[in-house]
Design an enzyme around this catalytic site. Structure first.
Site, short mmCIF file in Angstrom:
data_model
loop_
_atom_site.label_atom_id
_atom_site.label_comp_id
_atom_site.label_asym_id
_atom_site.label_seq_id
_atom_site.Cartn_x
_atom_site.Cartn_y
_atom_site.Cartn_z
N ASN A 10 -12.08 -14.59 -32.65
CA ASN A 10 -12.83 -14.58 -33.63
C ASN A 10 -13.31 -16.18 -33.77
OD1 ASN A 10 -15.19 -14.48 -35.21
ND2 ASN A 10 -13.29 -13.43 -37.24
N ARG A 91 -13.82 -11.02 -30.73
CA ARG A 91 -15.54 -10.40 -31.47
C ARG A 91 -16.17 -11.14 -30.66
NH1 ARG A 91 -17.30 -12.12 -37.40
NH2 ARG A 91 -18.99 -10.87 -37.16
N HIS A 179 -22.20 -7.69 -38.63
CA HIS A 179 -20.81 -7.10 -39.26
C HIS A 179 -19.98 -5.74 -39.11
CE1 HIS A 179 -22.27 -10.57 -42.75
NE2 HIS A 179 -21.47 -10.93 -41.71
N GLU A 384 -10.95 -6.55 -40.46
CA GLU A 384 -11.55 -7.24 -39.06
C GLU A 384 -10.72 -7.10 -37.78
OE1 GLU A 384 -14.43 -10.03 -41.03
OE2 GLU A 384 -15.59 -8.93 -40.07
#
Ligand code: AMP
Length: 398
Positions: A10, A91, A179, A384
């Site tokens: 990420n 991500r 998000h 996440e």
């Protein structure tokens, strides 16, 4: 499916965070997490913790660029202290108009995502770099792109289409929303009892809010870029376009080229505005709360502007959903800023949102609405990385 180690990567504009999960049928166990932070500085941080929170790596290296930063991570992960990943989930903040599904990463897919880097200039270039490097540094291991925009793909065209000339819409200028992996993770944590009419406020250093019907995104506050929507740490949020033109004209008086003027405007709206711009003190809510205790009027105004904007947005989403069953706060501010949640909800009684001040006096997961509140208000931390692992496992099974 046998248990497999899955690496989650990420990357942000100045950091690369990562975690390693052991994932099998219905089972997810976080083994390690870590981060390299402060890219572009002489004194960065690099740490890795195990599941018990013990620091296995704790360094303060010079991090002149992202190449040095990512090499540190890869070299550490290639050591025998960590399981070799069987799959990697990246991500990806913005897939642009053409990459809408989470999927296996190929060189062609990276080029496609890169071709829309101008839509998310702070996020896409580093993610593209990490994806390219990852394909060569972890050869033969499947890498997957997990998109923040994926959750928002269900927004209707009336929400996503911008009121601009068609030629710009055709270039991919539309509302994407961000998000998304956090929002998905909230819906996932509420399953199987996902309320029909749900609003989730993701309030962190970047802040956004979403209206969700039956688990699917109906609307979200961020638009083409993460700078849109509600104000956040250092970003304006939505703003009268005339303000941008005014500032651009001012900057143009001293800029040597149109590109330089545009870059300087980008810094104003993304890095110097929001809570930081109004308070002239900090983009960090904790600093602002401390300053308010000391009577700092600018800090008070910045926080009031933040909570006022969010309350207005909640009101508009109740109208859009035609009612509300549940409001969820998440993100660093949503989870921890007790006063902020009370201030946001203080004027929302007419919408059925009533907090219990004792229940609200909490940090982390809780129901914080009053017993008789028509709307349930909850605090739920995002998950996440877990969500990325879930997507990777699903895609591996295909
Ligand atoms: P995130 O981007 O989700 O990590 O959230 C960062 C934001 O959460 C920063 O503005 C922090 O000041 C805020 N935050 C973290 N802990 C607290 C706290 N205890 N009280 C108020 N705000 C907090």
């Amino acid at each position: 499916m046998a248990s497999l180690p899955v690496l989650v990567l990420n990357s942000g504009s100045s950091s690369i965070k990562f975690s390693i999960y052991e994932a099998g049928d219905g089972q997810r166990t976080k083994l390690h997490e870590g981060a390299v932070d402060g890219i572009g500085t002489d004194l960065g941080t690099f740490w890795i913790k195990d599941a018990e929170g013990r620091k296995l790596v704790d360094e303060t290296p010079a991090l002149p660029n992202r190449a040095v930063a990512f090499k540190l991570v890869v070299d550490a992960l290639h050591s025998s202290d960590f399981p070799a990943p069987a799959a990697i989930g990246h991500r990806v903040v913005c897939g642009g108009p053409t990459v809408k599904e989470n999927q296996l990463i190929t060189p062609q897919l990276i080029d496609e995502i890169d071709s829309y880097a101008a839509l998310a200039p702070l996020h896409t270039p580093i993610a593209v770099y990490i994806m390219r490097e990852s394909l060569s540094l972890f050869p033969g291991i499947p890498n997957f792109a997990i998109l923040d925009t994926y959750f928002h793909r269900t927004m209707p065209e009336v929400v996503t289409h911008m009121p601009i000339p068609e030629e710009y819409s055709a270039m991919g200028v539309r509302r994407y929303g961000y998000h998304g992996i956090s929002y998905e993770s909230i819906v996932y944590q509420l399953e199987p009892n996902v309320p029909e009419k749900l609003i989730v406020a993701h309030l962190g250093n970047g802040a956004s809010i979403s209206a969700i019907r039956n688990g699917q995104c109906l609307d979200t506050s961020m638009g083409l870029t993460p700078t849109g929507g509600i104000i956040s740490g250092s970003r304006t949020g939505d703003i009268d376009p005339g303000v941008l033109l005014f500032i651009l004209h001012k900057i143009a008086e001293t800029a040597s080229s149109a590109t330089e003027a545009a870059d300087r405007l980008e810094i104003v709206v993304s890095k110097k505005s929001g809570l930081l711009g109004v308070s002239e003190l900090s983009n960090d809510m904790r600093d602002l709360r401390d300053a308010i205790k000391d009577g700092n009027a600018k800090a008070r105004l910045a926080v009031d502007k933040f909570t006022w904007t969010i309350a207005r947005w909640i009101g508009s989403y109740v109208a859009e959903l035609n009612g509300l069953d549940m409001l969820v706060f998440t993100g660093g501010i949503g989870e921890n800023d007790i006063a902020g949640r009370a201030e946001i909800c203080a004027g929302l009684g007419a919408l059925g949102i009533v907090l219990d001040p004792v229940r609200n006096n909490v940090r982390g997961e809780a129901v914080i609405s009053a017993e008789n509140s028509p709307v349930t208000v909850r605090v739920i931390p995002p998950a996440e990385d877990l969500m990325i692992v879930n997507h990777v496992v699903r895609l591996l099974g295909k």
